[in-house]
Design an enzyme around this catalytic site. Structure first.
Site, mmCIF file in Angstrom:
data_model
loop_
_atom_site.group_PDB
_atom_site.id
_atom_site.type_symbol
_atom_site.label_atom_id
_atom_site.label_comp_id
_atom_site.label_asym_id
_atom_site.label_seq_id
_atom_site.Cartn_x
_atom_site.Cartn_y
_atom_site.Cartn_z
ATOM 1 N N GLY A 57 0.899 -2.381 4.079
ATOM 2 C CA GLY A 57 1.452 -1.035 4.074
ATOM 3 C C GLY A 57 2.650 -0.949 4.985
ATOM 4 O O GLY A 57 3.805 -0.957 4.531
ATOM 5 N N SER A 58 2.384 -0.919 6.296
ATOM 6 C CA SER A 58 3.504 -0.737 7.225
ATOM 7 C C SER A 58 4.457 -1.926 7.219
ATOM 8 O O SER A 58 5.651 -1.754 7.440
ATOM 9 C CB SER A 58 2.995 -0.433 8.628
ATOM 10 O OG SER A 58 1.867 -1.192 8.925
ATOM 11 N N MET A 92 -11.912 -6.315 4.390
ATOM 12 C CA MET A 92 -11.154 -5.409 5.269
ATOM 13 C C MET A 92 -10.920 -6.096 6.606
ATOM 14 O O MET A 92 -11.864 -6.569 7.248
ATOM 15 C CB MET A 92 -11.907 -4.097 5.491
ATOM 16 C CG MET A 92 -11.940 -3.158 4.296
ATOM 17 S SD MET A 92 -10.323 -2.784 3.587
ATOM 18 C CE MET A 92 -9.477 -2.002 4.970
ATOM 19 N N GLY A 107 -1.167 0.843 9.648
ATOM 20 C CA GLY A 107 -0.531 0.499 10.914
ATOM 21 C C GLY A 107 -1.451 0.017 12.017
ATOM 22 O O GLY A 107 -1.064 -0.001 13.185
ATOM 23 N N PHE A 130 -6.704 4.256 8.263
ATOM 24 C CA PHE A 130 -5.322 4.465 8.690
ATOM 25 C C PHE A 130 -4.488 3.216 8.448
ATOM 26 O O PHE A 130 -4.991 2.102 8.586
ATOM 27 C CB PHE A 130 -5.262 4.798 10.190
ATOM 28 C CG PHE A 130 -6.121 5.982 10.544
ATOM 29 C CD1 PHE A 130 -5.632 7.276 10.400
ATOM 30 C CD2 PHE A 130 -7.424 5.796 10.968
ATOM 31 C CE1 PHE A 130 -6.438 8.367 10.686
ATOM 32 C CE2 PHE A 130 -8.237 6.890 11.266
ATOM 33 C CZ PHE A 130 -7.740 8.174 11.129
ATOM 34 N N ASP A 167 -6.947 -6.708 3.477
ATOM 35 C CA ASP A 167 -6.306 -5.396 3.654
ATOM 36 C C ASP A 167 -6.420 -4.950 5.105
ATOM 37 O O ASP A 167 -7.525 -4.769 5.621
ATOM 38 C CB ASP A 167 -7.036 -4.405 2.724
ATOM 39 C CG ASP A 167 -6.430 -3.012 2.729
ATOM 40 O OD1 ASP A 167 -5.407 -2.793 3.387
ATOM 41 O OD2 ASP A 167 -7.011 -2.141 2.042
ATOM 42 N N SER A 224 0.838 -1.201 0.000
ATOM 43 C CA SER A 224 0.000 0.000 0.000
ATOM 44 C C SER A 224 0.871 1.248 0.000
ATOM 45 O O SER A 224 1.686 1.469 0.900
ATOM 46 C CB SER A 224 -0.896 0.013 1.238
ATOM 47 O OG SER A 224 -1.487 1.293 1.346
ATOM 48 N N HIS A 256 -8.287 1.400 -4.182
ATOM 49 C CA HIS A 256 -9.288 1.144 -3.139
ATOM 50 C C HIS A 256 -9.934 2.476 -2.769
ATOM 51 O O HIS A 256 -9.298 3.336 -2.171
ATOM 52 C CB HIS A 256 -8.560 0.504 -1.947
ATOM 53 C CG HIS A 256 -9.402 0.263 -0.748
ATOM 54 N ND1 HIS A 256 -8.858 -0.042 0.491
ATOM 55 C CD2 HIS A 256 -10.750 0.261 -0.558
ATOM 56 C CE1 HIS A 256 -9.831 -0.208 1.368
ATOM 57 N NE2 HIS A 256 -10.984 -0.019 0.764
ATOM 58 N N HIS A 303 -1.078 -1.067 -4.272
ATOM 59 C CA HIS A 303 -2.399 -0.788 -3.694
ATOM 60 C C HIS A 303 -2.483 0.710 -3.391
ATOM 61 O O HIS A 303 -1.598 1.280 -2.740
ATOM 62 C CB HIS A 303 -2.573 -1.617 -2.425
ATOM 63 C CG HIS A 303 -3.922 -1.518 -1.795
ATOM 64 N ND1 HIS A 303 -5.026 -2.208 -2.279
ATOM 65 C CD2 HIS A 303 -4.359 -0.828 -0.715
ATOM 66 C CE1 HIS A 303 -6.080 -1.935 -1.518
ATOM 67 N NE2 HIS A 303 -5.702 -1.091 -0.558
ATOM 68 N N MET A 317 -12.115 4.644 -0.680
ATOM 69 C CA MET A 317 -12.814 4.835 0.599
ATOM 70 C C MET A 317 -13.448 6.218 0.555
ATOM 71 O O MET A 317 -13.036 7.136 1.273
ATOM 72 C CB MET A 317 -11.816 4.696 1.756
ATOM 73 C CG MET A 317 -11.395 3.251 1.981
ATOM 74 S SD MET A 317 -9.854 3.110 2.912
ATOM 75 C CE MET A 317 -8.684 3.211 1.566
ATOM 76 N N ASP A 332 -4.686 3.706 -1.803
ATOM 77 C CA ASP A 332 -5.776 3.966 -0.853
ATOM 78 C C ASP A 332 -6.258 5.401 -0.952
ATOM 79 O O ASP A 332 -5.571 6.334 -0.539
ATOM 80 C CB ASP A 332 -5.273 3.715 0.577
ATOM 81 C CG ASP A 332 -5.170 2.238 0.887
ATOM 82 O OD1 ASP A 332 -6.151 1.520 0.663
ATOM 83 O OD2 ASP A 332 -4.100 1.804 1.359
ATOM 84 N N MET A 363 -8.866 8.204 0.251
ATOM 85 C CA MET A 363 -9.736 8.507 1.405
ATOM 86 C C MET A 363 -10.220 9.942 1.331
ATOM 87 O O MET A 363 -9.440 10.848 1.028
ATOM 88 C CB MET A 363 -8.956 8.337 2.706
ATOM 89 C CG MET A 363 -8.332 6.971 2.861
ATOM 90 S SD MET A 363 -7.404 6.892 4.395
ATOM 91 C CE MET A 363 -6.769 5.207 4.289
ATOM 92 N N GLY A 415 -3.376 -4.627 8.568
ATOM 93 C CA GLY A 415 -2.674 -5.350 9.628
ATOM 94 C C GLY A 415 -2.037 -6.655 9.184
ATOM 95 O O GLY A 415 -1.771 -7.524 10.018
HETATM 96 C C1 DX5 Z 1 -6.602 1.040 5.570
HETATM 97 C C2 DX5 Z 1 -6.058 0.935 4.157
HETATM 98 C C3 DX5 Z 1 -4.966 -0.057 4.033
HETATM 99 C C4 DX5 Z 1 -3.741 0.303 4.807
HETATM 100 C C5 DX5 Z 1 -2.986 -0.956 5.107
HETATM 101 O O1 DX5 Z 1 -7.546 2.021 5.597
HETATM 102 O O2 DX5 Z 1 -7.092 0.547 3.267
HETATM 103 O O3 DX5 Z 1 -4.646 -0.353 2.693
HETATM 104 O O4 DX5 Z 1 -2.918 1.216 4.158
HETATM 105 O O5 DX5 Z 1 -1.932 -0.631 5.939
HETATM 106 P P1 DX5 Z 1 -1.311 -1.646 6.983
HETATM 107 O O6 DX5 Z 1 -0.786 -2.797 6.188
HETATM 108 O O7 DX5 Z 1 -0.254 -0.832 7.635
HETATM 109 O O8 DX5 Z 1 -2.419 -2.067 7.919
HETATM 110 ZN ZN ZN Z 2 -6.675 -0.356 1.157
#
Ligand code: DX5
Ligand code: ZN
Length: 224
Positions: free
Chosen positions: A199-200, A139, A147, A145, A177, A12, A68, A35, A70, A37, A39, A179
């Site tokens: 992501g993280s 999800m 992390g 967010f 997607d 991400s 994605h 990916h 949101m 994101d 928002m 954690g």
């Molecule tokens: C959450 C996002 C994810 C997020 C994943 O709102 O849709 O794609 O960036 O990040 P990690 O892998 O750090 O949970």
């Molecule tokens: Zn996402």
């Protein structure tokens, strides 16, 4: 019978260093997808970025752009994101009154159509469009967010969606997607997912190359 597909990794960009977007994309050139994101501060509490950043990522990389959305009423922007370089567009079932129409619009734009839902939304909400989509995203955190911690009940939801897809003979991707880490990646795949967003776990520590490798090592042998 479970359909086994090779596992794809989709880092991400939300967790990357935007001052170095091109390099951060090159660092994941061995991944399968990027990916993206988006928002809007309405559907989720946070605001990330929109079409200009996607267009910049598109110019900097040949990776498949897995977008994605949101955002509230995503129908308003599907064409713009398609033109900005999305390969796949995934909409949240809670964000539109007309999920079926949104999915059809994505397909008419010539893009792969995905549907997703929040951890608190009953899975039944996506069932009416299951046969129409190219991707289902489960999800595993409340979106907004990077992390956050993986919600353990997500594994059961992945298993259920996998069963439903198999029952109708769908070849849709099943993506997860939120954690995802080297510690839980294997169980997510064993539950039936074939695309992992991270992501993280990819960008958060010692560089994307090392992060991707840790995930790949954790998955070695899974899904075979
Ligand atoms: C959450 C996002 C994810 C997020 C994943 O709102 O849709 O794609 O960036 O990040 P990690 O892998 O750090 O949970
Ligand atoms: Zn996402």
């Amino acid at each position: 019978m479970t359909t086994v597909k090779p596992v794809k990794l989709a880092p991400s960009l939300l967790s990357c260093d935007f001052t170095r977007l091109g390099e951060e994309l090159r660092a994941i050139s061995t991944a399968d997808w990027a990916h993206v994101d988006v928002m809007d501060g309405q559907f989720v509490p946070n605001i990330s970025f929109g079409m200009p950043i996607l267009a910049a990522a598109r110019r900097a990389s040949e990776l498949y752009m897995d977008v994605h959305l949101m955002i509230e009423q995503p129908e308003r922007y599907l064409k713009d994101f398609a033109q900005a370089g999305a390969d796949g567009l995934t909409v949240q079932v809670e964000s539109t009154r007309h999920i079926h129409r949104a999915v059809q619009q994505i397909k008419e734009l010539g893009k792969r159509a995905g549907v997703t839902l929040n951890p608190g939304t009953p899975l039944e909400a996506i069932r009416p469009v299951l046969a129409d989509v190219d991707l289902v995203l489960v999800m595993s955190v409340n979106p907004g967010f990077g992390g956050q911690k993986f919600i353990p009940g997500s594994l059961e939801r992945i298993r259920t969606v996998r069963r439903w897809l198999d029952e109708i003979g769908s070849g849709a991707d099943l993506e997860v997607d939120g954690g995802v880490t080297p510690e839980n990646a294997r169980s997510v795949v064993e539950a039936g997912a074939n695309v992992l967003v991270a992501g993280s776990a990819v960008y958060g520590q010692d560089g994307a190359g090392a992060g991707l490798k840790r995930l790949r090592d954790a998955l070695a042998g899974a899904g075979e």
